[in-house]
Design an enzyme around this catalytic site. Structure first.
Site, PDB file in Angstrom:
ATOM      1  N   LYS A 152      -7.926  17.301  21.346  1.00  0.00           N
ATOM      2  CA  LYS A 152      -7.727  15.983  20.714  1.00  0.00           C
ATOM      3  C   LYS A 152      -7.241  16.092  19.273  1.00  0.00           C
ATOM      4  O   LYS A 152      -7.371  17.124  18.627  1.00  0.00           O
ATOM      5  CB  LYS A 152      -9.005  15.164  20.833  1.00  0.00           C
ATOM      6  CG  LYS A 152      -9.176  14.698  22.292  1.00  0.00           C
ATOM      7  CD  LYS A 152     -10.257  13.681  22.487  1.00  0.00           C
ATOM      8  CE  LYS A 152     -10.235  13.228  23.955  1.00  0.00           C
ATOM      9  NZ  LYS A 152     -11.389  12.407  24.293  1.00  0.00           N
ATOM     10  N   ARG A 155     -15.602  18.150  29.109  1.00  0.00           N
ATOM     11  CA  ARG A 155     -14.356  17.876  29.837  1.00  0.00           C
ATOM     12  C   ARG A 155     -13.246  18.621  29.111  1.00  0.00           C
ATOM     13  O   ARG A 155     -12.980  18.329  27.942  1.00  0.00           O
ATOM     14  CB  ARG A 155     -14.087  16.373  29.835  1.00  0.00           C
ATOM     15  CG  ARG A 155     -12.787  15.941  30.485  1.00  0.00           C
ATOM     16  CD  ARG A 155     -12.613  14.426  30.321  1.00  0.00           C
ATOM     17  NE  ARG A 155     -11.422  13.930  31.000  1.00  0.00           N
ATOM     18  CZ  ARG A 155     -10.203  13.941  30.483  1.00  0.00           C
ATOM     19  NH1 ARG A 155     -10.002  14.431  29.269  1.00  0.00           N
ATOM     20  NH2 ARG A 155      -9.180  13.477  31.170  1.00  0.00           N
TER      21      ARG A 155
END
Ligand code: HH2
Length: 260
Positions: free
Chosen positions: A197, A239
């Protein structure tokens, strides 16, 4: 949880697994590397992304869910749409991973598990000046509300996820990671997704050289460091895009914990 995005535009791996065979092969590979579950998504939720019509999303994800289930891989469906979640569970997916936290009724009706994630607003606008008075308390209270709702509807397996990057600035994301124990203390198993991210780009780059912010495919160290941190602070699942490397991190963290 390994990620397979069947999209042209995901920030992390867009376009790589649009082809059904490539997506199924990648999911099978992630399971072989040690992923307990493979998360299949057909709509990017990156900041600024436009929604995808249900028919398009279904035609992307269903063949991949079917292929993975046929190969014996446990599958979660990453969607905000009831019809997509329902069709995927009928095709064999066992977990509804819902970044909008609205699909508990579908999980209850189909007997699937449910991930409630926190997001402020929607992907198109969520990174426009997000504001919280107390990000940790607000996210926790929202998630407990959604998780209790899901339990009351009859969902047995309910996860909570702070939604790193979903309507959050870097300091919000760091605050949530630093105080993960407050989510763990709710008693609901916690899922954390930091992999690749943009916050990691900032952390890994040099503040004085914008050109040194590494792109999404080059943030492995940040993904692993934050996975280790999350696991150590009590997260039950992470994840990730890079499963083989993360499995090694899990082994190392859990071994140290066992000796502590
Ligand atoms: N993040 C993304 C997608 N799904 N699900 C959960 N539970 N938590 C998350 O933080 C989360 C998620 C975004 O990552 P990615 O799938 O790599 O990108 P895109 O949304 O662009 O497809």
């Amino acid at each position: 949880m390994g990620v397979v995005n069947v999209t042209p535009d995901s920030f992390s791996d867009g376009g790589r697994y649009l082809d059904r065979a490539a997506a199924v092969a990648h999911g099978v590979e992630l399971a072989a590397q040690g992923a307990d579950i493979v998360d299949v998504g057909g709509e990017s939720t990156r900041p600024g992304a436009d929604p995808v019509p249900a028919a398009d999303e279904l035609s992307r994800v269903l063949p991949v869910v079917e292929g993975l289930v046929a190969a014996g891989v446990k599958v979660s469906i990453d969607t905000r749409k009831a019809e997509v979640a329902e069709a995927a569970v009928v095709a064999g997916a066992s977990l509804v991973n819902d970044v909008s936290a609205t699909l508990a009724p579908v999980a209850a009706a189909t007997g699937a598990g449910f991930v409630a994630m926190h997001m402020l607003g929607d992907p198109r606008t969520m990174q426009r000046e997000p504001h919280y008075d107390d990000v940790v308390a607000e996210v926790r209270d929202f998630l407990v509300g959604k998780a209790e709702e899901a339990r009351a509807l009859g969902v047995d397996e309910v996860w909570i996820d702070p939604g790193i990057g979903f309507g959050k600035r870097l300091d919000h994301n760091l605050d949530l990671l630093a105080n993960l124990d407050e989510l763990v203390a709710t008693g609901f198993p916690v899922l954390v997704a930091t992999s690749r991210k943009s916050s990691l780009g900032t952390l890994l780059g040099r503040a004085d050289r914008v050109d040194r912010v590494p792109p999404a495919h080059d943030r492995l160290e940040g993904s692993l460091a934050t996975a280790a941190w999350a696991l150590w602070r009590g997260a039950a699942m992470v994840r990730v895009h890079e499963v083989a490397e993360t499995v090694r991190v899990v082994q190392a963290v859990r071994s140290i914990e066992a000796a502590a």
